[in-house]
Enzyme design. Structure first.
Site: not given
Ligand code: DX5
Ligand code: ZN
Length: 219
Positions: A9, A36, A38, A67, A69, A138, A176
């Site tokens: 990620s 990601d 967001m 992904h 969000m 998640m 994730d």
């Molecule tokens: C969080 C993201 C993840 C994030 C995970 O909302 O969806 O993809 O990068 O990070 P780590 O591996 O550091 O928990």
């Molecule tokens: Zn993610």
């Protein structure tokens, strides 16, 4: 135990040189690149939009696993497809027409996935299993990297593994959040076959070694 796919990620990468950070994990054996998106609304953080994804596309031929969000989803599907997404997964918690959004994603000929937050029961995704290529569980609350893995989600991964088996369809089960060498073996044992990891790859000096540690391979 099966060897899982690894999806670094880029949330934990150096944003001043994202292209090189993607190239680096690609060269060291990553399977997918996890991006990601967001919006500061569905989650309390903001990352990047399709323009950034498009500018990163030429740095790797690996699947770009997007992904979402964000809320709403639908107006942003086409821009991300055009920018080069190979798979778009969005949250079942973003309503109300998950079924239509999945159809919309698939209409572009790319893969579609559904994401499930820690507080949402596995049953919430039961009516879209015929449409999904990927289920993303998640194991932290979405929004930030570097959070602690929620052990409570292991039972849900097991449940989802059984639900997928029953469909007879080929659906990847990704996890994730808080994935490191220790938690990786727990989630793989529970049925996950794609490990998404930010901190435990990008915060390590050797990305290749870090990914092998997640695979359970010592090299
Ligand atoms: C969080 C993201 C993840 C994030 C995970 O909302 O969806 O993809 O990068 O990070 P780590 O591996 O550091 O928990
Ligand atoms: Zn993610």
């Amino acid at each position: 135990m099966r060897v899982p796919l690894i999806a670094p990620s880029i949330l934990s990468a150096n944003f001043a040189c994202l292209g090189d950070e993607i190239k680096a994990v690609d060269k060291q054996g990553a399977d997918w690149i996890h991006l990601d998106v967001m919006d500061g609304h569905f989650v309390p953080n903001i990352t990047f939009g399709p323009v950034v994804l498009e500018s990163l596309r030429s740095y790797s031929k690996l699947p770009f696993d997007v992904h979402f969000m964000i809320e709403p989803i639908d107006p942003f599907i086409e821009p991300f497809v055009r920018a080069g997404a190979d798979q778009i997964s969005f949250h079942i918690e973003v309503g109300p027409h998950a079924h239509r959004s999945l159809q919309h994603i698939k209409s572009f000929g790319i893969k579609a996935g559904i994401v499930i937050c820690p507080a949402t029961p596995a049953i919430a995704i039961s009516e879209v299993l015929d449409l999904v290529d990927n289920i993303l569980v998640m194991t932290v609350n979405p929004g930030f990297g570097g959070q602690k893995f929620l052990t409570s989600q292991l039972a849900k991964i097991r449940k989802i593994y059984e639900m997928v088996k029953e469909t007879g369809r080929l659906i990847s089960i990704s996890v994730d959040g808080g994935i490191n060498a220790q938690t990786a073996s727990l989630v793989v044992e529970a049925g996950a076959n794609v490990l998404i990891a930010g901190t435990s790859i990008y915060n390590q000096p050797n990305y290749g070694q870090a990914m092998n540690a997640l695979r359970g391979v010592q090299k």
